[in-house]
Design a protein around this motif. Structure first.
Motif, PDB file in Angstrom:
ATOM      1  N   VAL A  30     -11.937 -21.002   0.969  1.00 52.93           N
ATOM      2  CA  VAL A  30     -12.211 -22.434   0.777  1.00 52.93           C
ATOM      3  C   VAL A  30     -13.549 -22.847   1.385  1.00 52.93           C
ATOM      4  N   GLY A  31     -13.828 -22.378   2.595  1.00 46.96           N
ATOM      5  CA  GLY A  31     -15.042 -22.796   3.287  1.00 46.96           C
ATOM      6  C   GLY A  31     -16.333 -22.302   2.660  1.00 46.96           C
ATOM      7  N   TRP A  32     -16.229 -21.389   1.716  1.00 45.86           N
ATOM      8  CA  TRP A  32     -17.412 -20.814   1.079  1.00 45.86           C
ATOM      9  C   TRP A  32     -17.963 -21.683  -0.044  1.00 45.86           C
ATOM     10  N   TRP A  33     -17.521 -22.923  -0.160  1.00 45.05           N
ATOM     11  CA  TRP A  33     -17.955 -23.757  -1.286  1.00 45.05           C
ATOM     12  C   TRP A  33     -19.474 -23.924  -1.389  1.00 45.05           C
ATOM     13  N   PRO A  34     -20.266 -23.940  -0.298  1.00 48.40           N
ATOM     14  CA  PRO A  34     -21.723 -24.019  -0.512  1.00 48.40           C
ATOM     15  C   PRO A  34     -22.262 -22.813  -1.298  1.00 48.40           C
ATOM     16  N   ILE A  35     -21.615 -21.657  -1.130  1.00 46.50           N
ATOM     17  CA  ILE A  35     -22.050 -20.456  -1.847  1.00 46.50           C
ATOM     18  C   ILE A  35     -21.561 -20.498  -3.292  1.00 46.50           C
ATOM     19  N   THR A  36     -20.286 -20.866  -3.498  1.00 45.60           N
ATOM     20  CA  THR A  36     -19.789 -20.951  -4.880  1.00 45.60           C
ATOM     21  C   THR A  36     -20.563 -22.003  -5.658  1.00 45.60           C
ATOM     22  N   ALA A  37     -20.944 -23.084  -4.992  1.00 48.68           N
ATOM     23  CA  ALA A  37     -21.742 -24.119  -5.658  1.00 48.68           C
ATOM     24  C   ALA A  37     -23.128 -23.592  -5.996  1.00 48.68           C
ATOM     25  N   THR A  38     -23.736 -22.854  -5.080  1.00 45.91           N
ATOM     26  CA  THR A  38     -25.072 -22.307  -5.325  1.00 45.91           C
ATOM     27  C   THR A  38     -25.068 -21.347  -6.515  1.00 45.91           C
ATOM     28  N   VAL A  39     -24.077 -20.479  -6.569  1.00 50.28           N
ATOM     29  CA  VAL A  39     -23.961 -19.543  -7.696  1.00 50.28           C
ATOM     30  C   VAL A  39     -23.803 -20.313  -9.003  1.00 50.28           C
ATOM     31  N   THR A  40     -22.933 -21.313  -8.997  1.00 47.75           N
ATOM     32  CA  THR A  40     -22.722 -22.119 -10.201  1.00 47.75           C
ATOM     33  C   THR A  40     -23.990 -22.872 -10.588  1.00 47.75           C
ATOM     34  N   ASN A  41     -24.694 -23.400  -9.603  1.00 49.29           N
ATOM     35  CA  ASN A  41     -25.939 -24.113  -9.896  1.00 49.29           C
ATOM     36  C   ASN A  41     -26.955 -23.201 -10.577  1.00 49.29           C
ATOM     37  N   LEU A  42     -27.044 -21.967 -10.108  1.00 49.54           N
ATOM     38  CA  LEU A  42     -27.984 -21.021 -10.715  1.00 49.54           C
ATOM     39  C   LEU A  42     -27.592 -20.710 -12.159  1.00 49.54           C
ATOM     40  N   LEU A  43     -26.302 -20.602 -12.416  1.00 44.60           N
ATOM     41  CA  LEU A  43     -25.845 -20.377 -13.789  1.00 44.60           C
ATOM     42  C   LEU A  43     -26.093 -21.612 -14.649  1.00 44.60           C
ATOM     43  N   SER A  44     -25.891 -22.791 -14.095  1.00 46.17           N
ATOM     44  CA  SER A  44     -26.188 -24.020 -14.827  1.00 46.17           C
ATOM     45  C   SER A  44     -27.669 -24.102 -15.165  1.00 46.17           C
TER      46      SER A  44
END
Length: 236
Positions: free
Chosen positions: A36-50
């Motif tokens: 759960v706490g890794w959301w800044p990383i999951t968001a960063t990965v998603t942002n790069l894909l976006s």
């Protein structure tokens, strides 16, 4: 169009699932909770894909990044745009704050409870990556996905301006349900409800004055930098 609107909500959850899988393989007894706490990383990965998707669409319509982001600073508009932006920031503060605190009280009885579910310590290396890359990538990706890419396409597909705005803002708010994905209905409602009024306001501003997009992207990045700093601060 559905893929455009839904991809961030789906990718946030998938990226977190990969981290949870890594924890499971390592023997972590509660892998999903640990992810759960890794959301800044999951968001960063998603942002790069976006951003990859945005780049392909931008090339298809033959626009430079500057044109795509409406970075066309005209001196005759700078003063009034900055004044209007200041008004938007002042108005948006309570619109962002009140639903956050109000829903937290309503759903949890204490605003600290969902915040502690959201802001958790992660390995220091990941915290540094989140602090640096998360605010930058989300500023470049999030608002453009919903209000530079999706909203005009909804209008072109026959939706009225108001309908297009509501749909784009609805999905903008809904993406936060999986950032992070916590299997608690109250948390999901809090994440969705706290962002919906702000999403409607920001979307309406961009729809009315598209040239404010780059300014709002900067403001958005600064806001999320504060949240990334909270995670960094408890992780270092």
């Amino acid at each position: 169009m559905a893929a455009v609107l839904m991809h961030r909500l789906v990718l946030f959850g998938l990226a977190q699932a990969l981290i949870a899988a890594g924890y499971a393989v390592s023997g972590e007894p509660s892998p999903w909770s640990a992810s759960v706490g890794w959301w800044p990383i999951t968001a960063t990965v998603t942002n790069l894909l976006s951003l990859t998707m945005l780049s392909r669409w931008r090339k298809r319509i033959g626009e430079s990044w500057g044109r795509f982001y409406n970075v066309e600073i005209k001196r005759e508009f700078v003063g009034r745009d900055l004044l209007f932006l200041l008004g938007v920031v002042i108005v948006s503060a309570p619109i962002a704050y009140i639903p956050n605190i109000g829903l937290a009280h309503l759903l949890f009885g204490d605003p600290e409870t969902p915040l502690n579910m959201f802001v958790q310590a992660i390995p220091s290396g990941a915290a540094w990556i989140g602090l640096v890359l998360f605010p930058i990538t989300i500023a470049l990706a999030e608002l453009p996905v919903y209000y530079r890419w999706a909203l005009p396409r909804l209008v072109a597909a026959g939706r009225s301006g108001g309908q297009a705005l509501f749909i784009a803002a609805l999905w903008h708010a809904a993406q936060h349900i999986t950032l992070p994905l916590v299997f608690d209905v109250r948390f999901m409602l809090w994440r969705f409800g706290m962002f919906l009024p702000f999403a409607l306001l920001v979307g309406a501003v961009i729809q009315r004055r598209p040239r404010l997009l780059p300014y709002l992207m900067v403001v958005h990045g600064i806001i999320d930098l504060q949240v990334a700093w909270m995670v960094w601060h408890i992780s270092i």
